[in-house]
Motif scaffolding. Structure first.
Motif, PDB file in Angstrom:
ATOM      1  N   GLY A 263      -9.758 -25.520   8.981  1.00  0.00           N
ATOM      2  CA  GLY A 263      -9.035 -25.169  10.205  1.00  0.00           C
ATOM      3  C   GLY A 263      -9.654 -24.003  10.941  1.00  0.00           C
TER       4      GLY A 263
ATOM      5  N   SER B 263     -12.969 -25.182  12.515  1.00  0.00           N
ATOM      6  CA  SER B 263     -12.765 -26.028  13.701  1.00  0.00           C
ATOM      7  C   SER B 263     -12.256 -25.220  14.899  1.00  0.00           C
ATOM      8  CB  SER B 263     -11.816 -27.184  13.381  1.00  0.00           C
ATOM      9  OG  SER B 263     -10.541 -26.708  13.069  1.00  0.00           O
ATOM     10  N   SER B 264     -11.629 -24.086  14.665  1.00  0.00           N
ATOM     11  CA  SER B 264     -11.161 -23.272  15.783  1.00  0.00           C
ATOM     12  C   SER B 264     -12.312 -22.576  16.524  1.00  0.00           C
ATOM     13  CB  SER B 264     -10.137 -22.231  15.311  1.00  0.00           C
ATOM     14  OG  SER B 264     -10.765 -21.228  14.546  1.00  0.00           O
TER      15      SER B 264
ATOM     16  N   PRO C   2     -15.776 -26.586  17.169  1.00  0.00           N
ATOM     17  CA  PRO C   2     -15.205 -27.944  17.216  1.00  0.00           C
ATOM     18  C   PRO C   2     -16.318 -28.990  17.140  1.00  0.00           C
ATOM     19  CG  PRO C   2     -15.138 -26.931  19.383  1.00  0.00           C
ATOM     20  CD  PRO C   2     -15.690 -25.892  18.438  1.00  0.00           C
TER      21      PRO C   2
END
Length: 165
Positions: A157, A160-161, A164
């Protein structure tokens, strides 16, 4: 620059502790027999200086090294930082510009990579400390790097922040 995410992993393998306890106990036993009881150990006993050196290296430094070893993973704006202390004095970095993609993986440390720690297996560099999940990074130069993660969902997470796919 403060990280978005940080994880610290230590070797948390009970069987590894026993592997370390055996030689540690053995050298302390020889030390006790030969230097404290003045009963040379074995048919060809080692000189006292060698016994003292073994106690320092195996009986003291090995457990200290084992207790201090950790893998630190950080996700920052500019890249993925990692440090395998005490072997890496400073953080190493995979800049996001070097990474083409990443993926969450499930693995067996023994079967897939041949064990724990820093490994070179199947054309990739691997940092495995605990668990059976982690992240694999694919780099622009064709190399791959794998990191185990105790909290893989949180790590993915955080990645991906800032990166992306």
């Amino acid at each position: 620059m403060s990280p978005f995410y940080e994880e610290r992993q230590r070797f948390n393998l009970p069987w590894l502790k026993y592997i370390i306890i055996i030689p540690v106990g053995f050298v302390w036993y020889i030390f006790y027999q030969q230097l404290l009881l003045d009963k040379p150990w074995g048919k060809k006993p080692a000189p006292d200086a060698i016994v003292v050196m073994l106690v320092i290296l195996i009986g003291i430094l090995l457990p200290v090294l084992f207790s201090k070893t950790e893998l630190v993973l950080q996700v920052r704006v500019d890249g993925f930082y990692y440090r395998f202390f005490p072997f890496h004095r400073r953080f190493h970095c995979l800049l996001w510009s070097e990474v083409t993609r990443y993926e969450k993986i499930t693995f067996s440390a023994i079967k897939d990579f041949g064990g724990y720690g820093i490994r070179y297996a199947k054309g990739e560099k691997v940092y495995v400390f605990q668990g059976n999940e982690g992240v694999r990074f694919y780099l622009r130069n064709g190399k791959r790097v794998v990191f185990s993660a105790a909290r893989v969902e949180s790590l993915v997470g955080a990645i991906s922040s800032v990166f992306p796919q």
